[in-house]
Scaffold this motif. Structure first.
Motif, PDB file in Angstrom:
ATOM      1  N   ALA A   1      35.824  35.201  43.835  1.00  0.00           N
ATOM      2  CA  ALA A   1      35.472  33.946  43.168  1.00  0.00           C
ATOM      3  C   ALA A   1      34.452  34.202  42.058  1.00  0.00           C
ATOM      4  N   ALA A   2      33.474  35.054  42.342  1.00  0.00           N
ATOM      5  CA  ALA A   2      32.456  35.381  41.345  1.00  0.00           C
ATOM      6  C   ALA A   2      33.081  36.064  40.135  1.00  0.00           C
ATOM      7  N   ALA A   3      34.068  36.930  40.385  1.00  0.00           N
ATOM      8  CA  ALA A   3      34.752  37.596  39.272  1.00  0.00           C
ATOM      9  C   ALA A   3      35.486  36.578  38.412  1.00  0.00           C
ATOM     10  N   SER A   4      36.157  35.608  39.044  1.00  0.00           N
ATOM     11  CA  SER A   4      36.891  34.583  38.299  1.00  0.00           C
ATOM     12  C   SER A   4      35.948  33.711  37.480  1.00  0.00           C
TER      13      SER A   4
ATOM     14  N   HIS B   1      28.473  37.617  37.641  1.00  0.00           N
ATOM     15  CA  HIS B   1      28.439  39.054  37.902  1.00  0.00           C
ATOM     16  C   HIS B   1      27.397  39.470  38.921  1.00  0.00           C
ATOM     17  N   ASP B   2      26.345  38.680  39.088  1.00  0.00           N
ATOM     18  CA  ASP B   2      25.353  39.045  40.096  1.00  0.00           C
ATOM     19  C   ASP B   2      25.952  38.956  41.500  1.00  0.00           C
ATOM     20  N   LEU B   3      26.716  37.900  41.766  1.00  0.00           N
ATOM     21  CA  LEU B   3      27.367  37.766  43.070  1.00  0.00           C
ATOM     22  C   LEU B   3      28.472  38.796  43.235  1.00  0.00           C
ATOM     23  N   LEU B   4      29.204  39.072  42.175  1.00  0.00           N
ATOM     24  CA  LEU B   4      30.251  40.091  42.223  1.00  0.00           C
ATOM     25  C   LEU B   4      29.661  41.449  42.563  1.00  0.00           C
ATOM     26  N   ASP B   5      28.598  41.828  41.887  1.00  0.00           N
ATOM     27  CA  ASP B   5      27.963  43.121  42.137  1.00  0.00           C
ATOM     28  C   ASP B   5      27.431  43.210  43.559  1.00  0.00           C
ATOM     29  N   ALA B   6      26.857  42.113  44.055  1.00  0.00           N
ATOM     30  CA  ALA B   6      26.322  42.109  45.416  1.00  0.00           C
ATOM     31  C   ALA B   6      27.428  42.313  46.429  1.00  0.00           C
ATOM     32  N   ALA B   7      28.548  41.637  46.238  1.00  0.00           N
ATOM     33  CA  ALA B   7      29.673  41.769  47.162  1.00  0.00           C
ATOM     34  C   ALA B   7      30.236  43.187  47.144  1.00  0.00           C
ATOM     35  N   VAL B   8      30.410  43.732  45.955  1.00  0.00           N
ATOM     36  CA  VAL B   8      30.946  45.095  45.824  1.00  0.00           C
ATOM     37  C   VAL B   8      30.007  46.099  46.476  1.00  0.00           C
TER      38      VAL B   8
ATOM     39  N   ALA C   1      33.327  29.506  48.315  1.00  0.00           N
ATOM     40  CA  ALA C   1      33.911  30.567  47.500  1.00  0.00           C
ATOM     41  C   ALA C   1      35.277  30.155  46.972  1.00  0.00           C
ATOM     42  N   LEU C   2      36.106  29.556  47.826  1.00  0.00           N
ATOM     43  CA  LEU C   2      37.436  29.137  47.385  1.00  0.00           C
ATOM     44  C   LEU C   2      37.361  27.945  46.438  1.00  0.00           C
ATOM     45  N   LEU C   3      36.358  27.076  46.621  1.00  0.00           N
ATOM     46  CA  LEU C   3      36.152  26.002  45.645  1.00  0.00           C
ATOM     47  C   LEU C   3      35.849  26.607  44.272  1.00  0.00           C
ATOM     48  N   LEU C   4      34.928  27.556  44.250  1.00  0.00           N
ATOM     49  CA  LEU C   4      34.549  28.186  42.983  1.00  0.00           C
ATOM     50  C   LEU C   4      35.740  28.886  42.345  1.00  0.00           C
ATOM     51  N   ASN C   5      36.524  29.603  43.148  1.00  0.00           N
ATOM     52  CA  ASN C   5      37.670  30.339  42.621  1.00  0.00           C
ATOM     53  C   ASN C   5      38.752  29.391  42.110  1.00  0.00           C
ATOM     54  N   SER C   6      39.065  28.354  42.889  1.00  0.00           N
ATOM     55  CA  SER C   6      40.117  27.433  42.467  1.00  0.00           C
ATOM     56  C   SER C   6      39.687  26.631  41.237  1.00  0.00           C
ATOM     57  N   ALA C   7      38.412  26.274  41.160  1.00  0.00           N
ATOM     58  CA  ALA C   7      37.924  25.560  39.969  1.00  0.00           C
ATOM     59  C   ALA C   7      38.076  26.423  38.726  1.00  0.00           C
ATOM     60  N   ALA C   8      37.796  27.722  38.859  1.00  0.00           N
ATOM     61  CA  ALA C   8      37.949  28.635  37.727  1.00  0.00           C
ATOM     62  C   ALA C   8      39.408  28.752  37.306  1.00  0.00           C
ATOM     63  N   HIS C   9      40.314  28.836  38.297  1.00  0.00           N
ATOM     64  CA  HIS C   9      41.738  28.949  37.986  1.00  0.00           C
ATOM     65  C   HIS C   9      42.279  27.673  37.326  1.00  0.00           C
ATOM     66  N   LEU C  10      41.915  26.534  37.888  1.00  0.00           N
ATOM     67  CA  LEU C  10      42.440  25.284  37.355  1.00  0.00           C
ATOM     68  C   LEU C  10      41.872  24.967  35.968  1.00  0.00           C
TER      69      LEU C  10
END
Length: 344
Positions: A61-64, A68-75, A332-341
């Motif tokens: 979701a952070a990548a979408s 990047h701070d959340l993406l880096d933390a997850a990775v 997370a899925l809210l954030l990801n779906s909002a980015a996609h839509l």
């Protein structure tokens, strides 16, 4: 107006995910324990641990969303656990990367209809899809040009783990009895293909592609539903059959249940699973059904408390949230779906 609301939701979801994330990069599944999913049924758990699957959802979701701070933390967290534990990766850890303590009940009064419990039995399970989810996370990081050398090594470990263990029964995403769950296998297929499409490293790309084809072929023969349900790619007829089956068998009031427990009406067994509603929104969007996608998104988005926080489930009949909150993977899925839509 819709874009403004979606932006506000996205910022709130980001803030929740950021708040659930510790200094070491691990994001707990929820901030609470012992809030029952169903009163007086014993279904209450301690979710104050880092599930690899949820961490991968949050990172994707952070990548979408470009967070990047959340993406880096997850990775970082997932990479460290893969490099430390290899093919024996546990489904969940403490925020410090240690083994989650065993589950036990406390001699304390609990939430009405429940009781107090700490710890979780999760470390005793094998969940194959964790490796596929990790690869989807790493592929998202690679597309953002943020995959470190250690993460690339961790991706290689995840690929090796899938190769060695995909034939083993696992507990699956819903942590049920060990079986050959289609979701677990197809998550690995998706992760392998995603990494193959971004790796830029020919030997690893070839390995991922060949392993994905092998796993999918076996799953097609041995695990496909006679009605043709599941998914492989957006234009695969199994995708459309799966969406149709979900709408017909698991939906109520444009909210989605995760599966049927038995012959009871859906709402009597448990609440609607909010994460699934946002996944459905993305699936409809992927199929080019923009109106339906927004309808699913808006319905799931509205099933929150006054503070804008989401629990795992929503009781449609009583209009109440069920389970621990805030539940990380829902946000997370809210954030990801909002980015996609938003890219419709």
């Amino acid at each position: 107006m819709r874009n403004t609301i979606a932006a506000l939701d996205s910022r709130r979801a980001y803030a929740v995910l950021r708040g659930l994330t510790g200094h070491g990069g691990g994001m707990v599944a929820a901030a609470t324990t012992s809030l029952p999913e169903r009163p007086e049924t014993g279904r209450n758990y301690d979710y104050r641990y880092v599930w690899i699957r949820d961490q991968s959802y949050a990172g994707q979701a952070a990548a979408s969303a470009g967070a990047h701070d959340l993406l880096d933390a997850a990775v970082r967290f997932v990479s460290e656990r893969l490099l430390a534990d290899g093919t024996r990766l546990a489904p969940a850890y403490t925020v410090h990367g240690d083994t989650a303590p065993r589950q036990r009940e406390l001699d304390l009064p609990g939430y009405p209809g429940g009781f107090s419990r700490i710890g979780n039995h999760i470390s005793e399970q094998f969940q194959l899809d964790c490796f596929g989810g990790a690869l989807l996370l790493f592929a998202g990081a690679q597309r953002a040009d943020r995959l470190s050398a250690d993460a690339f090594k961790a991706a290689d470990v995840a690929v090796r783990a899938i190769a060695e263990r995909w034939r083993e029964p696992d507990a699956g995403i819903w942590e049920l009895e060990a079986r050959s769950w289609i979701h677990s296998r197809l998550t690995c297929v998706a992760g392998l293909r995603a990494l193959a499409g971004t790796a830029g490293h020919r030997p690893l790309t070839d390995t991922c592609t060949q392993l994905a084809d092998t796993l999918l072929a076996d799953t097609s023969v041995n695990c496909s539903h006679r009605g043709g349900h599941w998914q492989r790619a957006p234009d695969d007829p199994r995708t459309r059959a799966t969406l149709a089956a979900c709408r017909d068998q698991l939906a109520q009031d444009h909210l989605l249940y995760r599966f049927r427990h038995d012959a009871r009406p859906l709402g009597e067994a448990e609440g609607a699973f909010l994460m699934c509603g946002f996944v459905m929104a993305m699936a409809e969007h992927q199929q080019g059904h923009a109106i339906n996608a927004h309808r699913w998104f808006e319905r799931a988005r509205g099933a929150c408390g006054a503070s804008g926080l989401y629990a795992e489930e929503f009781d449609i009949a009583q209009r109440q949230l069920r389970g621990n909150l805030p539940q990380g993977f829902v946000h997370a899925l809210l954030l990801n779906s909002a980015a996609h839509l938003a890219h419709n």
